[in-house]
Motif scaffolding. Structure first.
Motif, short mmCIF file in Angstrom:
data_model
loop_
_atom_site.label_atom_id
_atom_site.label_comp_id
_atom_site.label_asym_id
_atom_site.label_seq_id
_atom_site.Cartn_x
_atom_site.Cartn_y
_atom_site.Cartn_z
N PRO A 32 0.80 -1.22 0.00
CA PRO A 32 0.00 0.00 0.00
C PRO A 32 0.84 1.28 0.00
N ALA A 33 1.95 1.31 0.75
CA ALA A 33 2.78 2.52 0.82
C ALA A 33 3.45 2.79 -0.53
N GLY A 34 4.05 1.76 -1.10
CA GLY A 34 4.80 1.93 -2.36
C GLY A 34 3.89 2.31 -3.53
N GLY A 68 8.62 -4.50 -7.20
CA GLY A 68 7.73 -5.25 -6.31
C GLY A 68 7.28 -6.56 -6.93
N TYR A 69 6.10 -6.97 -6.50
CA TYR A 69 5.61 -8.31 -6.86
C TYR A 69 4.24 -8.27 -7.52
N GLU A 70 3.92 -9.35 -8.19
CA GLU A 70 2.67 -9.44 -8.93
C GLU A 70 1.46 -9.32 -8.01
N LEU A 79 1.35 -7.72 -5.34
CA LEU A 79 1.62 -6.45 -4.64
C LEU A 79 2.25 -6.66 -3.28
N SER A 80 1.52 -7.30 -2.35
CA SER A 80 2.05 -7.50 -1.00
C SER A 80 1.31 -8.69 -0.38
N ASN A 81 2.06 -9.61 0.18
CA ASN A 81 1.41 -10.76 0.83
C ASN A 81 0.53 -10.31 1.99
N ASP A 110 -11.70 -4.31 8.00
CA ASP A 110 -12.86 -3.54 8.46
C ASP A 110 -12.60 -2.05 8.60
N ASN A 111 -11.32 -1.64 8.44
CA ASN A 111 -11.03 -0.22 8.69
C ASN A 111 -10.56 0.51 7.44
N TYR A 112 -10.80 -0.08 6.26
CA TYR A 112 -10.43 0.61 5.02
C TYR A 112 -11.65 1.40 4.57
N GLY A 142 5.37 3.65 5.30
CA GLY A 142 4.68 2.39 5.60
C GLY A 142 5.21 1.70 6.84
N ASP A 143 4.96 0.41 6.92
CA ASP A 143 5.36 -0.36 8.11
C ASP A 143 6.85 -0.19 8.44
N VAL A 144 7.65 0.02 7.39
CA VAL A 144 9.10 0.09 7.59
C VAL A 144 9.51 1.28 8.46
N TYR A 193 1.02 -0.59 12.31
CA TYR A 193 1.13 -1.31 11.04
C TYR A 193 -0.28 -1.40 10.45
N GLN A 194 -0.64 -0.43 9.64
CA GLN A 194 -1.99 -0.35 9.12
C GLN A 194 -1.96 0.20 7.69
N TYR A 195 -2.97 -0.19 6.89
CA TYR A 195 -3.00 0.22 5.48
C TYR A 195 -3.03 1.74 5.31
N LEU A 196 -3.96 2.39 6.02
CA LEU A 196 -4.15 3.82 5.75
C LEU A 196 -2.97 4.65 6.22
P1 FAD Z 1 3.83 -4.34 2.82
O1 FAD Z 1 2.35 -4.40 2.61
O2 FAD Z 1 4.50 -5.26 3.71
O3 FAD Z 1 4.50 -4.21 1.41
C1 FAD Z 1 5.88 -4.17 1.22
C2 FAD Z 1 6.22 -4.90 -0.07
O4 FAD Z 1 7.56 -4.63 -0.44
C3 FAD Z 1 6.12 -6.43 0.06
O5 FAD Z 1 5.49 -6.96 -1.07
C4 FAD Z 1 7.58 -6.87 0.11
O6 FAD Z 1 7.77 -8.18 -0.36
C5 FAD Z 1 8.18 -5.84 -0.83
N1 FAD Z 1 9.63 -5.73 -0.71
C6 FAD Z 1 10.39 -5.79 0.40
N2 FAD Z 1 11.69 -5.66 0.09
C7 FAD Z 1 11.74 -5.50 -1.26
C8 FAD Z 1 12.80 -5.34 -2.18
N3 FAD Z 1 14.08 -5.29 -1.80
N4 FAD Z 1 12.49 -5.23 -3.49
C9 FAD Z 1 11.20 -5.27 -3.92
N5 FAD Z 1 10.15 -5.44 -3.08
C10 FAD Z 1 10.43 -5.55 -1.77
N6 FAD Z 1 -3.96 -3.33 8.35
C11 FAD Z 1 -5.12 -2.63 8.45
O7 FAD Z 1 -5.11 -1.40 8.43
N7 FAD Z 1 -6.32 -3.31 8.54
C12 FAD Z 1 -6.42 -4.66 8.51
O8 FAD Z 1 -7.52 -5.22 8.58
C13 FAD Z 1 -5.20 -5.41 8.40
N8 FAD Z 1 -5.24 -6.77 8.33
C14 FAD Z 1 -4.10 -7.47 8.20
C15 FAD Z 1 -4.16 -8.86 8.11
C16 FAD Z 1 -3.00 -9.61 7.99
C17 FAD Z 1 -3.09 -11.11 7.90
C18 FAD Z 1 -1.74 -8.94 7.95
C19 FAD Z 1 -0.46 -9.73 7.84
C20 FAD Z 1 -1.67 -7.56 8.03
C21 FAD Z 1 -2.83 -6.80 8.15
N9 FAD Z 1 -2.79 -5.40 8.23
C22 FAD Z 1 -3.97 -4.70 8.32
C23 FAD Z 1 -1.50 -4.66 8.20
C24 FAD Z 1 -1.16 -4.20 6.77
O9 FAD Z 1 -1.12 -5.34 5.95
C25 FAD Z 1 0.19 -3.48 6.71
O10 FAD Z 1 0.22 -2.41 7.62
C26 FAD Z 1 0.42 -2.92 5.29
O11 FAD Z 1 0.41 -3.95 4.34
C27 FAD Z 1 1.75 -2.17 5.24
O12 FAD Z 1 1.96 -1.73 3.95
P2 FAD Z 1 3.45 -1.46 3.41
O13 FAD Z 1 3.27 -0.98 2.00
O14 FAD Z 1 4.17 -0.60 4.37
O15 FAD Z 1 4.19 -2.85 3.48
#
Ligand code: FAD
Length: 286
Positions: free
Chosen positions: A14-16, A34-36, A38-40, A49-51, A255-257, A262-265
């Motif tokens: 979501p952040a990227g 990134g990946y196909e 997007l993010s696992n 429920d909070n998006y 983002g989470d980093v 640790y949340q989407y918004l």
């Molecule tokens: P990520 O979503 O972790 O994305 C980072 C991406 O960067 C990943 O795909 C990773 O593989 C990739 N990456 C890392 N290193 C590299 C590299 N060197 N080169 C290329 N790509 C790379 N949040 C909510 O607000 N509400 C919810 O209901 C909620 N439910 C969740 C349920 C589960 C099961 C989990 C695990 C999390 C949940 N979260 C929820 C939290 C939410 O998923 C994270 O806060 C959010 O995904 C963070 O986004 P991000 O973009 O920072 O990181």
């Protein structure tokens, strides 16, 4: 000479992707790694429920909407994983399996890997422990290598290493199905500790041990200061200010980093702030 992008964004969560969308709206030349799916963490979320606007949506469904948004804006994801990124002064050099990309500004949106490092992991980093098997595989020609694999990409890396190393063990840490070369031995056990003297000697698991010259730990993300040498990290998160600036000029994080919650918004809001400030940085340099 490699092509110079305005902004390189690492991570398609979501952040990227929010950073990419906002940078594209400002007409910047971007590359998004990134990946196909997007993010696992997004793809596998059972129910969100909070998006705002999409109460109860499944992560997979939200990921599909995000992908459609990227497609509509002609934003492509480069399915490659930067191994090392170096601050070169007026640009960033992004290394991927010996290939080089260049960008004036950088946004790190790599998410975080939950879970503590294994005992011995930090101690033997660079002395037999590594995070990129394909980069270091030539060092292990004719030797024994163990791969602790957390994702689909680790399968590809293990298969590649098995063409060079004498023996490859694979310790699967993921639930997905996988298909490995026939000469790779799968060990279904829980890694506990990496042991050695001056360099790695073995991986100790809960019920067994594997003698090994090299151990690769292939998680979804590596520690940020490992990815970008010189980056300031505090409590395992990249240190940023309210503009999402890191200690390196032209390098932003989102983002989470950058830390909890640790949340989407929160991740998406930071992605936007990082992109707008990266754009302002580019404008200042003109
Ligand atoms: P990520 O979503 O972790 O994305 C980072 C991406 O960067 C990943 O795909 C990773 O593989 C990739 N990456 C890392 N290193 C590299 C590299 N060197 N080169 C290329 N790509 C790379 N949040 C909510 O607000 N509400 C919810 O209901 C909620 N439910 C969740 C349920 C589960 C099961 C989990 C695990 C999390 C949940 N979260 C929820 C939290 C939410 O998923 C994270 O806060 C959010 O995904 C963070 O986004 P991000 O973009 O920072 O990181």
């Amino acid at each position: 000479m490699s092509e110079r992008y305005d902004i390189a964004i690492v991570g398609s969560g979501p952040a990227g992707i929010t950073a990419a969308i906002n940078a594209k709206i400002r007409n910047k030349k971007i590359i998004l790694f990134g990946y196909e799916n997007l993010s696992n963490k997004l793809y596998l979320a059972p129910r969100i429920d909070n998006y705002v606007g999409f109460h109860g949506i499944r992560g997979k469904e939200l990921a599909e909407k995000f992908k459609a948004h990227l497609d509509e804006m002609d934003i492509e994801i480069t399915y490659e994983r930067p191994d090392n990124i170096y601050a070169m002064g007026d640009y960033y050099a992004i290394m991927i399996n010996g290939k080089l990309y260049e960008a004036t500004a950088l946004i790190l949106a790599t998410g975080i890997q939950f879970g503590k490092p294994f005992r011995g992991e930090a101690e033997f980093l660079g002395r037999g422990v590594g995070y990129c098997a394909t980069c270091d595989a030539p060092l292990y020609k004719g030797k024994t290598v163990t791969i602790i694999g957390y994702n689909k990409e680790s399968i590809e890396e293990a298969n590649y290493v098995s063409e060079l190393a004498e023996k490859v063990y694979f310790v699967p840490m993921m639930k997905e199905e996988y298909s490995l070369n026939h000469n790779i031995e799968v060990i279904q056990d829980k890694p506990v500790e990496i042991v050695g003297s001056t360099k790695v000697e073995k991986l100790v698991l809960k019920n067994s041990e594997i003698q090994s010259d090299g151990i690769f730990i292939l998680r979804d993300s590596v520690p940020p200061d490992q990815l970008v040498p010189g980056l300031l990290v505090e409590d395992a998160h990249i240190k940023v200010n309210r503009d999402m600036e890191t200690n390196l000029e032209g390098c932003y994080a989102a983002g989470d980093v950058t830390g909890k919650p640790y949340q989407y918004l929160k991740a998406m809001g930071e992605g936007q702030v990082a992109a707008l400030n990266a754009v302002a940085y580019l404008e200042r340099r003109k």
